[in-house]
Design an enzyme around this catalytic site. Structure first.
Site, PDB file in Angstrom:
ATOM      1  N   ASP A 140      34.028  99.636 -71.240  1.00  0.00           N
ATOM      2  CA  ASP A 140      33.315 100.862 -71.610  1.00  0.00           C
ATOM      3  C   ASP A 140      33.339 101.053 -73.129  1.00  0.00           C
ATOM      4  OD1 ASP A 140      32.000 103.276 -71.268  1.00  0.00           O
ATOM      5  OD2 ASP A 140      33.493 104.128 -69.894  1.00  0.00           O
ATOM      6  N   ASP A 167      25.242 107.233 -66.546  1.00  0.00           N
ATOM      7  CA  ASP A 167      26.206 108.163 -65.952  1.00  0.00           C
ATOM      8  C   ASP A 167      25.507 109.146 -65.029  1.00  0.00           C
ATOM      9  OD1 ASP A 167      28.550 107.174 -66.911  1.00  0.00           O
ATOM     10  OD2 ASP A 167      28.698 108.549 -68.606  1.00  0.00           O
TER      11      ASP A 167
HETATM   12  C1  DGJ Z   1      31.948 106.654 -69.077  1.00  0.00           C
HETATM   13  C2  DGJ Z   1      31.435 105.800 -67.961  1.00  0.00           C
HETATM   14  O1  DGJ Z   1      30.033 105.700 -68.026  1.00  0.00           O
HETATM   15  C3  DGJ Z   1      31.904 106.375 -66.637  1.00  0.00           C
HETATM   16  O2  DGJ Z   1      31.373 105.644 -65.576  1.00  0.00           O
HETATM   17  C4  DGJ Z   1      33.402 106.367 -66.625  1.00  0.00           C
HETATM   18  O3  DGJ Z   1      33.880 105.054 -66.653  1.00  0.00           O
HETATM   19  C5  DGJ Z   1      33.938 107.153 -67.797  1.00  0.00           C
HETATM   20  N1  DGJ Z   1      33.377 106.694 -69.040  1.00  0.00           N
HETATM   21  C6  DGJ Z   1      35.444 107.082 -67.857  1.00  0.00           C
HETATM   22  O4  DGJ Z   1      35.953 107.703 -68.956  1.00  0.00           O
END
Ligand code: DGJ
Length: 724
Positions: free
Chosen positions: A468, A538
């Site tokens: 991430d 997201d």
């Molecule tokens: C952002 C990601 O897009 C989410 O799916 C998740 O992993 C969060 N970060 C966790 O902090």
């Protein structure tokens, strides 16, 4: 026709990459396109053609510069220079701009020599006076129909040179006004929205200045002429940059009505110092052409990614069904809770269980812990081993979330190495989500991150990392190196991220990786060379996802498009049925992100059924040809069809957005089938109108089928198997 006449008319088989000395032309052929570059009478390189495949070199004329008509008339607008340096009378977007040690800011590149090796061409060019050289590197992907361009700018002078713009190349479409540009823009939780607009005189700049690819704009474009293309028809020229840092695409219509698209490294805050002997390589810029519309341009990109880009390109395999804990537990993870979710995930057929954020350091919320990649002993008293063994015992692989490029000020890493965070001396350090970004351009930071990840993967049976990145660059200083070198941070950061992933994968060949940047903030052909899938957004709300997925698939393969089924109401407050959510997610690589502890028996039963269906069709969805039949942007109905490579299976997903009383859904005409073949239809519900058990390809494509979708947010799936 008499046989001997046919003999004389036959055209010789030509090499894919060839030089035609009599005309000083290089011809780069894919199975469906030709790209032609020539040397003009000024000994500089000129684009001659880009489009559908030509078959006879005799048809081609040598490259010629345009004459001057007036003193204000720039000849460059009529002379499609293949890789213009900024110098002389040039006003269009250049491919390279430099300042030489003596202050000269004038670069005129001319042809020196070339090498053809199989499917690659290297053209060597040099400034008319200085030993500043640029090698143009081309590669032809014959089967996919894609041409790749890159350049290497090399300082062979004895003095330093500052490169102020370093583009991968420029693509020219046939001259004329009236082109239309398609591109992808978006935002966090709303990525890859397809936009179409006329190309006007001047420039349209698509770019990222954020240090990564960005949610806002994606480095892909398509051009069609006079808006004449649709999903199935019309000429489309398209391209994409493979770079996960600051990129720039300039779509430009010159005063001579020539549309050109320059692309490569963003020249904003650039200034890349090349010491004597040093070089800078620009990212790959891929281009393709079709006369069969946007649908075909997407299918070409998808096949290209599957066959030439993705890490599993040599032995492609479908993505596993994944469970991810994030929306269920956020930071509140512990061994018992994750095991409880794992039990339930295994029961519905999940193959890869991924524990998301919250497992390390003092990570109880987003204020602390990033940088400390050791397991939190309160949450996991048995280390990760207890959970991983349990997950493996349930027959699932184990995956883990990491965010290696980041550090919270409240972390042991930051306390030990505050200088590792990107910063300018004695200036504020702007936080986003309470975190700072590490200066990955530093080799010591790179090596530390590699060591930490390598240890994590070596000591635990981790088969998947979700990588991430939850903020962009800020205060991009690098005070530890000479001032003249500090701006290299934009490029070296990305090189080092790539380097870590490449080394990790080389050392752990079974390891798979998902690229995530707060959703779809890092989706491009550079990262896709190194990761198996990307987190699309997201925003997991299913109806919003239809548009995000429509845009995503313009450029990127459904196989890499991670799509989770999550709980409702979600983000925007909308609620849709579990079946609808599954159907939307099954159009890419299926994941589940629901809190399974909240599910009822009926939910588990439905989920088990949908996961089983997904496994039956995923090879077709992920490896097949996508036909977007109805766009979610254009009406109340969306339909997408996938046809397996061998033609044996086709699947149709259809969605009604909102019901209007007595209004029927449109007839769906299938595509890509064999007219003479017979297909057996399998339904998952009662939405198909009529008792159609088998039908010919001709019937399905010409007569079409009717679906009885009702209520808001209804959806269905049809599976068609070709009768042997
Ligand atoms: C952002 C990601 O897009 C989410 O799916 C998740 O992993 C969060 N970060 C966790 O902090």
């Amino acid at each position: 026709m008499k046989p001997f006449i046919a003999f004389f008319l036959a055209l010789p088989m030509l090499a894919q990459v060839r030089f035609v000395p009599s005309k000083k032309l290089w011809v780069l052929d894919t199975d469906r396109t030709s790209y032609v570059v020539g040397i003009n009478e000024e000994n500089s390189l000129q684009n001659v053609y880009w489009g559908k495949k030509l078959v006879r070199d005799d048809d081609l004329a040598p490259a010629h510069t345009a004459p001057e008509h007036a003193s204000f008339d720039s000849r460059e607008s009529m002379t499609n220079e293949e890789y213009p340096g900024w110098g002389g009378l040039r006003y269009n977007e250049p491919c390279v701009k430099v300042t030489l040690a003596d202050g000269t800011r004038d670069l005129v590149l001319t042809y020196v020599s070339h090498d053809i090796r199989g499917d690659t061409l290297e053209i060597h060019t040099k400034d008319i006076r200085y030993a500043l050289t640029v090698d143009l590197l081309y590669r032809v992907y014959a089967h996919s129909g894609i041409v790749e361009k890159r350049s290497v700018i090399r300082n062979r002078t004895g003095q330093p040179v500052v490169v102020e713009s370093a583009q991968s190349g420029v693509w020219y479409v046939p001259a004329g006004e009236g082109y239309r540009l398609s591109y992808l823009n978006g935002r966090w939780a709303g990525e890859t929205q397809l936009r179409r607009e006329p190309v006007e005189p001047g420039k349209k700049v698509l770019e990222s200045r954020r240090g990564n690819t960005s949610h806002f704009l994606n480095p892909w474009f398509a051009l069609d002429y006079q808006g004449a293309a649709d999903e199935e028809h019309g000429r489309v020229w398209f391209g994409a940059i493979g770079w996960s840092g600051n990129w720039k695409l300039v779509v430009e219509e010159t005063p001579a009505q020539q549309v050109r698209v320059t692309g490569g490294l963003n020249d904003f805050d650039f200034g890349y110092l090349l010491k004597p002997g040093e070089s800078l390589e620009t990212p790959a810029f891929y281009g393709g052409f079709t006369d069969r519309g946007f649908g075909e341009s997407s299918r070409i990109m998808h096949a290209f990614e599957r066959e030439e880009i993705l890490p599993d390109r040599a032995r492609p395999h479908p993505r596993p069904v994944l469970y991810n804990s994030w929306e269920a537990t956020t930071f509140d993870v512990n061994e018992a809770g994750q095991k409880q979710l794992a039990d339930k995930a295994a029961k519905i057929g999940v193959e890869l269980f991924v524990m998301d954020d919250g497992w390390f350091g003092q990570r109880n919320d987003d204020h602390a812990g990033l940088g400390d990649w050791t397991v939190n002993p309160q949450k996991f008293p048995n280390g990760l081993k207890g959970l991983i063994d349990y997950v493996n015992g349930l027959g699932m692989k184990f995956g883990l979330w990491v965010e290696p490029e980041m550090v919270n000020p409240n972390s042991d890493l930051y306390r030990a190495h505050p200088d590792w965070a990107m910063h300018f001396n004695d200036r504020p350090r702007s936080e986003a989500r309470n975190q700072l970004i590490l200066n990955m351009a530093r080799d010591d930071v790179r090596d530390h991150i590699f060591t930490v990840l390598d240890k994590l993967v070596s000591e635990n049976h981790i088969e998947f990392l979700k990588w991430d990145m939850n903020r962009h660059f800020g205060e991009p200083g690098w005070p530890e190196v000479a001032v003249a070198e500090q701006k290299q941070i934009w490029v070296k950061y990305v090189d080092n991220v790539y380097n870590i992933i490449d080394r990790l994968r080389a050392k752990h060949p079974g390891l798979e990786i998902e690229s995530c940047s707060g959703g779809g903030g890092r989706v491009d052909l550079g990262i896709l060379k190194r990761v198996d899938e990307v987190w699309t957004s997201d925003n997991t709300e299913a109806f919003d996802r239809l548009r995000i997925q429509e845009g995503f698939t313009q450029a990127y393969a459904p196989k890499v498009m991670m799509a989770w089924v999550t709980d409702v109401p979600n983000l925007n407050g909308r609620s849709t049925s579990l079946k609808y959510r599954f159907l939307v997610a099954m159009q890419g690589s299926l994941g589940i992100g629901s809190n399974l502890n909240h599910w009822m028996d009926a939910d588990f039963a439905l989920a088990s059924r949908m996961v089983a269906i997904d496994k039956e069709i995923r090879a077709t969805v992920q490896q097949g040809n996508l036909y977007r039949l109805f766009s979610p942007r254009e009406g109340e109905f969306t339909a997408n069809q996938y046809v397996a490579q061998d033609g044996k299976q086709t699947v149709l997903f259809a969605f009604l957005h909102s019901q209007q009383y007595l209004r029927r859904a449109p007839i769906v005409y299938l595509r890509g089938l064999d007219e003479h073949a017979v297909y057996r239809l399998k339904t998952i519900d009662d939405k198909l109108v009529g008792k159609l058990e088998t039908a010919s390809g001709a019937y399905l494509m010409n007569h079409g089928i009717e679906l009885r979708l009702g209520g808001d947010f209804d959806g269905t799936l049809l599976i068609l198997e070709r009768v042997p």
